[in-house]
Write an enzyme that holds these catalytic residues in place. Structure first.
Site, mmCIF file in Angstrom:
data_model
loop_
_atom_site.group_PDB
_atom_site.id
_atom_site.type_symbol
_atom_site.label_atom_id
_atom_site.label_comp_id
_atom_site.label_asym_id
_atom_site.label_seq_id
_atom_site.Cartn_x
_atom_site.Cartn_y
_atom_site.Cartn_z
ATOM 1 N N HIS A 100 0.089 2.959 1.460
ATOM 2 C CA HIS A 100 -1.107 3.788 1.629
ATOM 3 C C HIS A 100 -0.762 4.828 2.695
ATOM 4 O O HIS A 100 0.017 4.545 3.616
ATOM 5 C CB HIS A 100 -2.292 3.006 2.193
ATOM 6 C CG HIS A 100 -2.718 1.806 1.413
ATOM 7 N ND1 HIS A 100 -2.064 0.609 1.470
ATOM 8 C CD2 HIS A 100 -3.783 1.623 0.590
ATOM 9 C CE1 HIS A 100 -2.691 -0.265 0.703
ATOM 10 N NE2 HIS A 100 -3.728 0.316 0.151
ATOM 11 N N ASP A 103 -0.858 3.502 6.189
ATOM 12 C CA ASP A 103 0.139 2.484 6.595
ATOM 13 C C ASP A 103 1.284 3.121 7.353
ATOM 14 O O ASP A 103 1.917 2.492 8.190
ATOM 15 C CB ASP A 103 0.795 1.810 5.381
ATOM 16 C CG ASP A 103 -0.178 1.174 4.440
ATOM 17 O OD1 ASP A 103 -1.268 0.791 4.889
ATOM 18 O OD2 ASP A 103 0.161 1.057 3.233
HETATM 19 C C1 XUL Z 1 -6.562 -4.701 -2.005
HETATM 20 C C2 XUL Z 1 -5.386 -4.205 -2.736
HETATM 21 C C3 XUL Z 1 -4.833 -2.908 -2.277
HETATM 22 C C4 XUL Z 1 -4.292 -2.057 -3.375
HETATM 23 C C5 XUL Z 1 -3.868 -0.678 -2.929
HETATM 24 O O1 XUL Z 1 -7.038 -5.904 -2.465
HETATM 25 O O2 XUL Z 1 -4.897 -4.847 -3.638
HETATM 26 O O3 XUL Z 1 -3.861 -3.177 -1.327
HETATM 27 O O4 XUL Z 1 -3.201 -2.659 -3.996
HETATM 28 O O5 XUL Z 1 -4.861 -0.021 -2.222
#
Ligand code: XUL
Ligand code: CO
Length: 439
Positions: A100, A103
């Site tokens: 993300h 992150d």
């Molecule tokens: C949350 C989840 C996230 C997504 C990406 O449950 O799975 O980490 O994979 O935002």
């Protein structure tokens, strides 16, 4: 170069009987199974957030993780994480990673400052990717942690927040383009509601689709050609999330004309929270030509939340790989370990153990699934089960030739007696036999 994981050398494949905890027992990257190498089938990715960013804090307790980057902060911390991350990918022998936006770089006072921080880290990642050959399976935007998203992102009742969300997606798409992301994920942790009493559901769904459409248009504008993925999850952190499960997400994408631009990123633990098995969600996606990628983890059936454990359940990895093989592979997708070591597994070594068991579980799943598919173990049973649609009245039904009148005529004087077994126990015994005997 500085090493952050000094206790670990490159993880070798040593086979089933190895006693070395830092070796693969099943995953042999170059071994050919079902026409492709294991690495080509499995396309493993490391999740940046669980492995390099999160700290082991939970709603009841403070961080527990001991990490080589402890003591650093701000951009320095972000840079050290990049160095450590690429060392980790190399030692583990994983080709892909996912992140993300939040992150990888800290937020500044304004979006402008935040984007500047991102630019520094993205440039650094680009260099590391070039020299290591590692690739970005997907990136995404975190529109759930910051308090501005408390009432949603694209589905926020506040237009300023929609604008902010759009700007955040815009920047992340530019990063995707710069780093050559193979896919781009939308997971809407706050795209749902806490109570219907204050919610205009129709307007929120329209806006959620509007942001996805804007993202498609912007991708075209900048020439980003990666696959868009929507990741279903029924709840947590919201009480009800709009992309509840695969079927709901597919209907949503179809309603808004987005089905040709998107596929789904199916996560095992999310399937469980939706009251489905992992393989159910994979099958629903596959039969609708919507299976794009997988977040490989597992949940705990005794808990009602997303525990994001490393996958160790061989039944589940095998049945998942059956779906992946029947899908002709994951194409631009892969198996991303959206998984974290337990809060008590706090040493850097545990990060390796978690990934090794996850990779071995899916490698074993792949081998067993390949043999099950090759031998047509379940296919024949399924074909036999529906054989009555191959001729006579069944064929007329399947070909759309039967009418209410013809069907009534057919059964009016015909006693229907069904003494055909579904053979469930026999099939489970077969599955066990393959799981224990496939080499
Ligand atoms: C949350 C989840 C996230 C997504 C990406 O449950 O799975 O980490 O994979 O935002
Ligand atoms: Co996920």
């Amino acid at each position: 170069m500085l090493a952050y994981f000094n206790d670990v050398l490159k993880i070798p494949f040593e086979g089933k009987h190895s006693t070395n905890p830092l070796a693969f027992k099943e995953y042999n990257a170059d071994e050919v199974v079902f026409g492709k190498t294991m690495a080509e089938h499995l396309r493993f990715a490391v999740s940046y957030w669980h492995t390099f960013t999160l700290t082991g804090a939970d709603p009841f307790g403070l961080p527990t993780m001991l990490r080589p980057w402890d003591g650093y902060s701000g951009l320095d911390l972000a840079k050290i994480r990049v160095e450590a991350a690429f060392e980790f990918y190399e030692k583990l022998g994983v080709e892909y990673f996912c992140f993300h936006d939040r992150d990888i770089a800290p937020e500044g006072e304004t979006l402008r400052e935040t984007n500047k921080n991102l630019d520094v880290i993205v440039a650094m990642m680009q260099d590391y990717m070039k020299s290591s050959g590692k690739k970005l399976l997907w990136n995404t935007q975190n529109m759930f942690s910051n308090p501005r998203f408390v009432h949603g992102a694209a589905t926020s009742p506040f237009a300023d927040v929609f604008a902010y969300a759009a700007a955040q997606v815009k920047k992340s798409l530019e990063i995707a383009k710069t780093l050559g992301a193979q896919n781009y994920v939308f997971w809407g942790g706050r795209e749902g509601y806490e109570t219907l009493l204050n919610t205009d559901m129709k307007f929120e769904l329209d806006n959620m689709a509007r942001l996805l459409s804007l993202a498609c248009d912007y991708a075209d504008e900048i020439g980003f050609t990666g696959q868009f993925l929507l990741e279903p999850k029924p709840k947590e952190p919201t009480k009800h999330q709009y992309d509840y499960d695969a079927a709901t997400s597919i209907a949503f994408l179809q309603k808004y004309g987005l089905q040709d631009r998107f596929k789904l990123n199916i996560e095992a633990n999310h399937a469980m929270l939706a009251g489905h098995t992992f393989e159910h969600e994979l099958m629903v996606s596959r039969i609708n030509d919507m299976l794009g990628s997988v977040d490989a983890n597992q949940g705990d059936s005794l808990l009602g939340w997303d525990t994001d454990e490393f996958p160790t359940d061989l039944y589940s990895s095998t049945l998942a790989m059956v779906q992946v093989l029947k899908n002709g592979g994951l194409h631009s997708g892969g198996l991303n370990f959206d998984a974290k070591v337990r809060r008590g597994s706090m040493t850097p070594l545990d990060l390796f153990y978690g990934h090794i068991v996850g990779m071995d579980s899916f490698a074993r799943g792949l081998k067993v699934a390949a043999k099950l598919v090759e031998d047509g173990v379940f296919d024949q049973v399924v074909a036999d089960r529906y054989a009555s649609y191959q001729s006579g009245i069944g064929q007329e039904i399947a070909q759309g030739k039967a009418t209410m009148q013809s069907l009534e005529q057919y059964v009016l004087d015909k006693p229907i007696k069904l003494e055909v077994s579904g053979r469930q126990e026999l099939l489970l015994a077969k599955l066990n036999q393959y799981l224990t005997t496939v080499e």
